[in-house]
Design an enzyme around this catalytic site. Structure first.
Site, PDB file in Angstrom:
ATOM      1  N   GLY A  35       0.812  -1.209   0.000  1.00 49.45           N
ATOM      2  CA  GLY A  35       0.000   0.000   0.000  1.00 49.45           C
ATOM      3  C   GLY A  35       0.845   1.257   0.000  1.00 49.45           C
ATOM      4  N   HIS A  38       2.817   4.813  -4.702  1.00 50.45           N
ATOM      5  CA  HIS A  38       3.517   5.980  -5.230  1.00 50.45           C
ATOM      6  C   HIS A  38       3.876   5.729  -6.694  1.00 50.45           C
ATOM      7  CE1 HIS A  38       7.061   3.486  -4.742  1.00 50.45           C
ATOM      8  NE2 HIS A  38       6.861   3.414  -3.441  1.00 50.45           N
ATOM      9  N   GLY A  40       6.513   4.745  -8.133  1.00 52.58           N
ATOM     10  CA  GLY A  40       7.196   3.479  -8.375  1.00 52.58           C
ATOM     11  C   GLY A  40       6.200   2.344  -8.555  1.00 52.58           C
ATOM     12  N   HIS A  41       5.200   2.293  -7.662  1.00 50.75           N
ATOM     13  CA  HIS A  41       4.142   1.284  -7.798  1.00 50.75           C
ATOM     14  C   HIS A  41       3.378   1.479  -9.106  1.00 50.75           C
ATOM     15  CE1 HIS A  41       4.332   1.331  -3.201  1.00 50.75           C
ATOM     16  NE2 HIS A  41       4.687   0.107  -3.534  1.00 50.75           N
ATOM     17  N   GLY A 160      10.068  -4.154  -8.431  1.00 53.96           N
ATOM     18  CA  GLY A 160      10.991  -3.087  -8.799  1.00 53.96           C
ATOM     19  C   GLY A 160      12.436  -3.453  -8.539  1.00 53.96           C
TER      20      GLY A 160
END
Length: 521
Positions: A35, A38, A40-41, A160
């Site tokens: 959760g 951001h 990156g997600h 990532g």
């Protein structure tokens, strides 16, 4: 978009989807998160959306990842905001269970440790880097990822590269447990300052964020030292010392480690023969940050993808010749396997027998220009061009196990770099870390015209341009919607339209781009 908080509801919905979509190929992409989504997600979600028909985002704050000194209860929880982000991105399913529904409620009690069956990664991968300050962390990661993969059963799962140690451990886990999922490694997303985007960045003040950019700067400095001292005997120590010296004068940085390891095995390197991972962890205030970059001691890889009729094969061969690189003929590899299957008398539809055979084969190239194809020691350069092989190669190449073992062998060729390869998944799947990715395309009209001319030159004059165009469109749809290795443009690929360009002009364009990116070569 559907939100599920229990395992039963998630699996029931996935089973319904499977039944509804059973008649057409479809893939499921999983993006595991804790959760507080951001940018990156979002890059992972966008990639999953591009490459799959169904995208699942899990949001689970995993108690197994927290040590007694880390406050599980204070970890940011913003499900409503995360739901809105997922909805805007077109996510199909959010799976947001609680520790209780995941069978981990006892892990919240300090008196009930290890009450859940756990997955234990190899000690060689958990005795270095982040494991030294977070000893149970990767066991918790491995356990929850294994559980999520078991529940969702995705075709692809996205992680990532910032969490490089986690990524390597998950890749090893999937390989060791023979799990049927592709682990997709996605590039680090950075702020304009170079700071790697992370959920932890919210703990930094504006001043600390500016200070934190020095971490990436120090890694870039380490890479510069590497490139300037490629042949030095003590190159690893030189790089680590350079990074440490740049940070030593900054009182706000509390350095935890600087390591150079093999990016797959995580074993410390004494020298960098092909590739190394330069990784760092440091504290700024109360916030712990990690970052990394890859150090490559090899000639670059050029990955060329694109639709049928864009001129990939001819251009790729010419690019390899002009740059003095190896042309990796992936098509010939599939033809060689097809020849071997036919020679063994195995029916094309007998996938288990084909898997048995292919898993034990070895393909290599030799000859004056590495244009001779060798399979299990036998030269099959001429044999693989037979009509029988041509008639069956598509059926063999479409089989999941065949593609798995062929990709594995192709990636071995790429270990030392210096190759040019073409296909439909070279930049997205086979060589996702290729230094140069090209997406070669052309309009349907142009590709149809070229294909018709090619057929006419072969004596096939009874086909119309309209029919060729229809065939091209159908081929495009088939390639883009394949369950295994669909045609996709890699996010970092350079698109070149070949409309109105000669083969020589397209070739020169790619050669020029390569030389601009690699002036030292």
């Amino acid at each position: 978009m559907r939100l599920f908080t229990t395992i039963a509801a998630l699996q029931c919905y996935l089973n319904l989807l499977k039944n509804d979509l059973n008649k057409s190929p479809y893939t499921v992409g999983l993006v595991p998160t804790m959760g507080a989504l951001h940018k990156g997600h979002l890059s992972l979600i966008k990639r999953a959306k591009e490459e799959n028909q169904i995208t699942v985002v899990s949001i689970f704050i995993n108690p197994l990842q927290f040590s007694p000194t880390e406050d599980f209860q204070k970890y940011p929880r913003q499900l409503e905001a995360d739901k809105k982000i997922c909805e805007e991105e077109g996510v199909d399913i959010i799976f947001a269970p609680t520790p209780k529904t995941m069978g981990m409620e006892n892990e919240l009690s300090t008196n009930a440790q290890n009450s859940t069956t756990t997955v234990v990664p190899p000690s060689s991968m958990t005795s270095i880097m982040c494991s030294l300050s977070r000893p149970a962390f990767f066991q918790g990661i491995a356990t929850i990822v294994t559980k999520l993969l078991s529940l969702v059963q995705p075709n692809n799962a996205y992680f990532g590269q910032k969490d490089a140690q986690q990524l390597a451990i998950i890749q090893r886990l999937v390989k060791d447990l023979s799990l049927s999922v592709n682990i997709i490694s996605c590039p680090i997303v950075r702020e304009s300052s170079g700071l790697a985007i992370s959920s932890r960045n919210q703990y930094l003040t504006i001043e600390q964020k500016q200070q934190a950019s020095i971490l990436y700067s120090s890694l870039c400095h380490g890479r510069k030292v590497f490139l300037e001292n490629l042949n030095a005997a003590n190159i690893v120590e030189k790089i680590k010392n350079a990074v440490q010296e740049q940070l030593a004068t900054l009182p706000f940085i509390k350095l935890e480690y600087v390591e150079i390891v093999n990016p797959e095995s995580l074993q410390p390197l004494e020298n960098i023969q092909d590739i190394g991972l330069l990784a760092i962890a440091a504290h700024i205030g109360s916030c712990r940050l990690i970052d990394n970059i890859l150090l490559r001691n090899r000639k670059p890889i050029i990955a060329i993808d694109g639709p049928a009729g864009a001129g990939k094969s001819t251009v790729t061969k010419l690019v390899a010749q002009k740059l003095g690189l190896l042309y990796l003929d992936t098509g010939a590899m599939y033809r060689a396997v097809t020849w071997m299957v036919l020679q063994a008398g195995i029916p094309v539809e007998d996938e288990p027998q084909i898997a048995e055979l292919v898993s034990q084969c070895q393909i290599s190239f030799n000859g004056p220009e590495n244009n001779h194809v060798i399979i299990n020691g036998q030269d099959v350069t001429e044999a693989i061009r037979s009509r029988e092989v041509t008639n069956h190669v598509s059926a063999i190449a479409a089989q999941a196990t065949v593609r798995y073992f062929m990709v594995e062998q192709q990636q071995k060729f790429g270990t030392k770099g210096g190759i040019v390869a073409e296909g439909r998944d070279i930049g997205t799947h086979v060589f996702p870390n290729a230094e140069l990715k090209i997406f070669l395309t052309a309009s349907v009209e142009e590709r149809s015209r070229r294909r018709l001319l090619e057929l006419q030159q072969k004596g096939q004059t009874n086909i119309s341009l309209e029919q060729v165009k229809k065939d091209i469109i159908q081929r495009d749809q088939k390639d883009a919607n394949r369950k295994i290795s669909p045609l996709r443009k890699a996010p970092d690929a350079i698109e070149i339209s070949t409309d109105g360009l000669s083969i020589a002009e397209v070739t020169q364009k790619i050669v020029d781009i390569y030389r601009q990116k690699n002036p030292q070569l």
